[in-house]
Scaffold this active site. Structure first.
Site, PDB file in Angstrom:
ATOM      1  N   LYS A   1       0.885  -1.225   0.110  1.00 39.27           N
ATOM      2  CA  LYS A   1       0.052   0.168   0.074  1.00 39.27           C
ATOM      3  C   LYS A   1       0.823   1.225  -0.091  1.00 39.27           C
ATOM      4  O   LYS A   1       1.999   1.159  -0.003  1.00 39.27           O
ATOM      5  CB  LYS A   1      -0.891  -0.057   1.286  1.00 39.27           C
ATOM      6  CG  LYS A   1      -1.978  -1.112   1.293  1.00 39.27           C
ATOM      7  CD  LYS A   1      -2.801  -1.093   2.257  1.00 39.27           C
ATOM      8  CE  LYS A   1      -3.925  -1.887   2.178  1.00 39.27           C
ATOM      9  NZ  LYS A   1      -5.040  -1.869   3.439  1.00 39.27           N
TER      10      LYS A   1
ATOM     11  N   TYR B   1     -12.721  -2.194  -3.850  1.00 37.67           N
ATOM     12  CA  TYR B   1     -13.013  -2.526  -2.351  1.00 37.67           C
ATOM     13  C   TYR B   1     -14.536  -2.355  -2.373  1.00 37.67           C
ATOM     14  O   TYR B   1     -15.140  -2.184  -1.229  1.00 37.67           O
ATOM     15  CB  TYR B   1     -12.610  -1.257  -1.577  1.00 37.67           C
ATOM     16  CG  TYR B   1     -11.156  -1.685  -1.044  1.00 37.67           C
ATOM     17  CD1 TYR B   1     -10.756  -2.701  -0.154  1.00 37.67           C
ATOM     18  CD2 TYR B   1     -10.155  -0.576  -1.073  1.00 37.67           C
ATOM     19  CE1 TYR B   1      -9.668  -3.250   0.155  1.00 37.67           C
ATOM     20  CE2 TYR B   1      -8.911  -1.018  -0.513  1.00 37.67           C
ATOM     21  CZ  TYR B   1      -8.529  -2.159   0.101  1.00 37.67           C
ATOM     22  OH  TYR B   1      -7.416  -2.553   0.636  1.00 37.67           O
TER      23      TYR B   1
ATOM     24  N   ARG C   1      -2.207 -14.265   4.599  1.00 37.33           N
ATOM     25  CA  ARG C   1      -3.150 -13.605   5.614  1.00 37.33           C
ATOM     26  C   ARG C   1      -2.329 -13.832   6.939  1.00 37.33           C
ATOM     27  O   ARG C   1      -2.551 -12.808   7.812  1.00 37.33           O
ATOM     28  CB  ARG C   1      -4.634 -14.288   5.745  1.00 37.33           C
ATOM     29  CG  ARG C   1      -5.395 -14.047   4.746  1.00 37.33           C
ATOM     30  CD  ARG C   1      -5.982 -12.715   4.502  1.00 37.33           C
ATOM     31  NE  ARG C   1      -6.475 -11.964   5.543  1.00 37.33           N
ATOM     32  CZ  ARG C   1      -7.216 -10.995   5.437  1.00 37.33           C
ATOM     33  NH1 ARG C   1      -7.063 -10.136   4.329  1.00 37.33           N
ATOM     34  NH2 ARG C   1      -7.515 -10.458   6.372  1.00 37.33           N
TER      35      ARG C   1
ATOM     36  N   THR D   1      -5.600  -6.958  10.713  1.00 35.55           N
ATOM     37  CA  THR D   1      -5.937  -5.552  10.080  1.00 35.55           C
ATOM     38  C   THR D   1      -5.156  -4.491  10.743  1.00 35.55           C
ATOM     39  O   THR D   1      -4.876  -3.635  10.375  1.00 35.55           O
ATOM     40  CB  THR D   1      -7.208  -5.586  10.076  1.00 35.55           C
ATOM     41  OG1 THR D   1      -7.927  -6.843   9.395  1.00 35.55           O
ATOM     42  CG2 THR D   1      -7.819  -4.344   9.089  1.00 35.55           C
TER      43      THR D   1
ATOM     44  N   ASN E   1      -1.886   0.109   7.005  1.00 40.70           N
ATOM     45  CA  ASN E   1      -1.261  -0.964   7.294  1.00 40.70           C
ATOM     46  C   ASN E   1      -0.474  -1.694   6.389  1.00 40.70           C
ATOM     47  O   ASN E   1      -0.272  -2.879   6.405  1.00 40.70           O
ATOM     48  CB  ASN E   1      -2.668  -2.002   7.712  1.00 40.70           C
ATOM     49  CG  ASN E   1      -3.635  -2.078   6.888  1.00 40.70           C
ATOM     50  OD1 ASN E   1      -3.277  -1.803   5.597  1.00 40.70           O
ATOM     51  ND2 ASN E   1      -4.433  -3.107   7.267  1.00 40.70           N
TER      52      ASN E   1
ATOM     53  N   HIS F   1      -2.172  -5.421   1.601  1.00 40.76           N
ATOM     54  CA  HIS F   1      -3.577  -5.946   1.539  1.00 40.76           C
ATOM     55  C   HIS F   1      -3.102  -7.551   0.807  1.00 40.76           C
ATOM     56  O   HIS F   1      -2.348  -7.741   0.282  1.00 40.76           O
ATOM     57  CB  HIS F   1      -4.106  -5.509   0.036  1.00 40.76           C
ATOM     58  CG  HIS F   1      -5.473  -6.110  -0.336  1.00 40.76           C
ATOM     59  ND1 HIS F   1      -6.610  -6.043   0.250  1.00 40.76           N
ATOM     60  CD2 HIS F   1      -5.406  -6.995  -1.169  1.00 40.76           C
ATOM     61  CE1 HIS F   1      -7.571  -6.901  -0.478  1.00 40.76           C
ATOM     62  NE2 HIS F   1      -6.796  -7.560  -1.229  1.00 40.76           N
TER      63      HIS F   1
ATOM     64  N   GLU G   1      -9.336 -10.689  -7.516  1.00 38.01           N
ATOM     65  CA  GLU G   1      -8.660  -9.737  -7.459  1.00 38.01           C
ATOM     66  C   GLU G   1      -7.286  -9.708  -8.318  1.00 38.01           C
ATOM     67  O   GLU G   1      -7.121  -8.574  -8.572  1.00 38.01           O
ATOM     68  CB  GLU G   1      -8.018  -9.684  -5.819  1.00 38.01           C
ATOM     69  CG  GLU G   1      -9.291  -9.218  -4.863  1.00 38.01           C
ATOM     70  CD  GLU G   1      -8.772  -9.225  -3.352  1.00 38.01           C
ATOM     71  OE1 GLU G   1      -7.788  -9.566  -3.116  1.00 38.01           O
ATOM     72  OE2 GLU G   1      -9.831  -8.744  -2.625  1.00 38.01           O
TER      73      GLU G   1
HETATM   74  N1  UDP Z   1      -9.580  -0.465   7.511  1.00 37.12           N
HETATM   75  C1  UDP Z   1      -9.926   0.691   8.081  1.00 37.12           C
HETATM   76  N2  UDP Z   1     -10.769   0.862   9.157  1.00 37.12           N
HETATM   77  C2  UDP Z   1     -11.393   0.087   9.639  1.00 37.12           C
HETATM   78  C3  UDP Z   1     -11.461  -1.256   9.118  1.00 37.12           C
HETATM   79  C4  UDP Z   1     -10.479  -1.494   7.973  1.00 37.12           C
HETATM   80  O1  UDP Z   1      -9.377   1.918   7.588  1.00 37.12           O
HETATM   81  O2  UDP Z   1     -12.115   0.053  10.835  1.00 37.12           O
HETATM   82  C5  UDP Z   1      -8.904  -0.693   6.410  1.00 37.12           C
HETATM   83  C6  UDP Z   1      -7.771  -1.190   6.373  1.00 37.12           C
HETATM   84  O3  UDP Z   1      -6.636  -0.474   5.973  1.00 37.12           O
HETATM   85  C7  UDP Z   1      -7.984  -2.502   5.813  1.00 37.12           C
HETATM   86  C8  UDP Z   1      -9.028  -2.394   4.678  1.00 37.12           C
HETATM   87  O4  UDP Z   1      -9.847  -1.203   5.293  1.00 37.12           O
HETATM   88  O5  UDP Z   1      -6.807  -3.221   5.228  1.00 37.12           O
HETATM   89  C9  UDP Z   1      -9.916  -3.500   4.148  1.00 37.12           C
HETATM   90  O6  UDP Z   1     -10.603  -3.928   5.561  1.00 37.12           O
HETATM   91  P1  UDP Z   1     -10.598  -5.651   5.901  1.00 37.12           P
HETATM   92  O7  UDP Z   1     -11.517  -5.691   7.098  1.00 37.12           O
HETATM   93  O8  UDP Z   1     -10.853  -6.192   4.208  1.00 37.12           O
HETATM   94  O9  UDP Z   1      -9.168  -5.993   6.475  1.00 37.12           O
HETATM   95  P2  UDP Z   1      -7.784  -6.680   5.573  1.00 37.12           P
HETATM   96  O10 UDP Z   1      -8.434  -7.812   4.988  1.00 37.12           O
HETATM   97  O11 UDP Z   1      -7.176  -5.756   4.977  1.00 37.12           O
HETATM   98  O12 UDP Z   1      -7.237  -7.163   6.944  1.00 37.12           O
HETATM   99 MG    MG Z   2      -9.995  -8.010   3.461  1.00 39.90          MG
END
Ligand code: UDP
Ligand code: MG
Length: 136
Positions: free
Chosen positions: A12, A52, A88, A94, A115, A118, A129
């Protein structure tokens, strides 16, 4: 029986901005992932919204899409035995605050939005994706 999978990984903007591309790629290679494809791109906000879309009802959707389109990203196809779950696990939680030691988000993540990486969350989404960014 072997179960070679492919998954989509994105480095990212926060990590690209800190010149962490090669370091993070090295982490994947050390953990046995083959980087099958990789390209540095900058996407439009509309493309981030499409990528997204699953999150479109979430309160963080607009900021998330603005963020992913705010600077260059590295999109990669990673391949390994059980790559989807393995990626993962290597990424970590996350929120970097909750991520385990040894994970990419623990080491490089700044905050829940910044973070650093992705990763696809299922085999089905990995296919969608990968096709989103690498339409051959
Ligand atoms: N995200 C955020 N606030 C939140 C939850 C998620 O900004 O409360 C962002 C975060 O960068 C995350 C992305 O949205 O990586 C996608 O969310 P997801 O729940 O799919 O998390 P991931 O699969 O990336 O762990
Ligand atoms: Mg996700």
């Amino acid at each position: 029986m072997s179960n070679i999978e492919q998954t989509l990984s994105i480095i990212k903007p926060d990590a690209v901005e800190r010149n962490l591309e090669n370091e993070i790629k090295q982490v994947f290679k050390e953990k046995g992932f083959q980087i099958i494809k990789a390209k540095k791109i900058k996407i439009e906000k509309s493309e981030a919204e499409s990528f997204y879309k699953v999150h479109e009802t979430k309160p963080f959707y607009n900021d998330l899409c603005a963020y992913l389109s705010s600077g260059p990203i590295i999109v990669m196809v990673l391949e390994k035995e059980n790559a989807v779950l393995g990626n993962r696990e290597l990424m970590g939680a996350t929120n970097p605050k909750d991520a385990e030691d040894g994970t990419i988000r623990k080491k490089y993540g700044i905050s829940i939005d910044k973070n650093s990486v992705h990763g696809s969350d299922s085999i089905e989404n990995a296919k969608i994706e990968i096709n989103f960014f690498f339409k051959d």
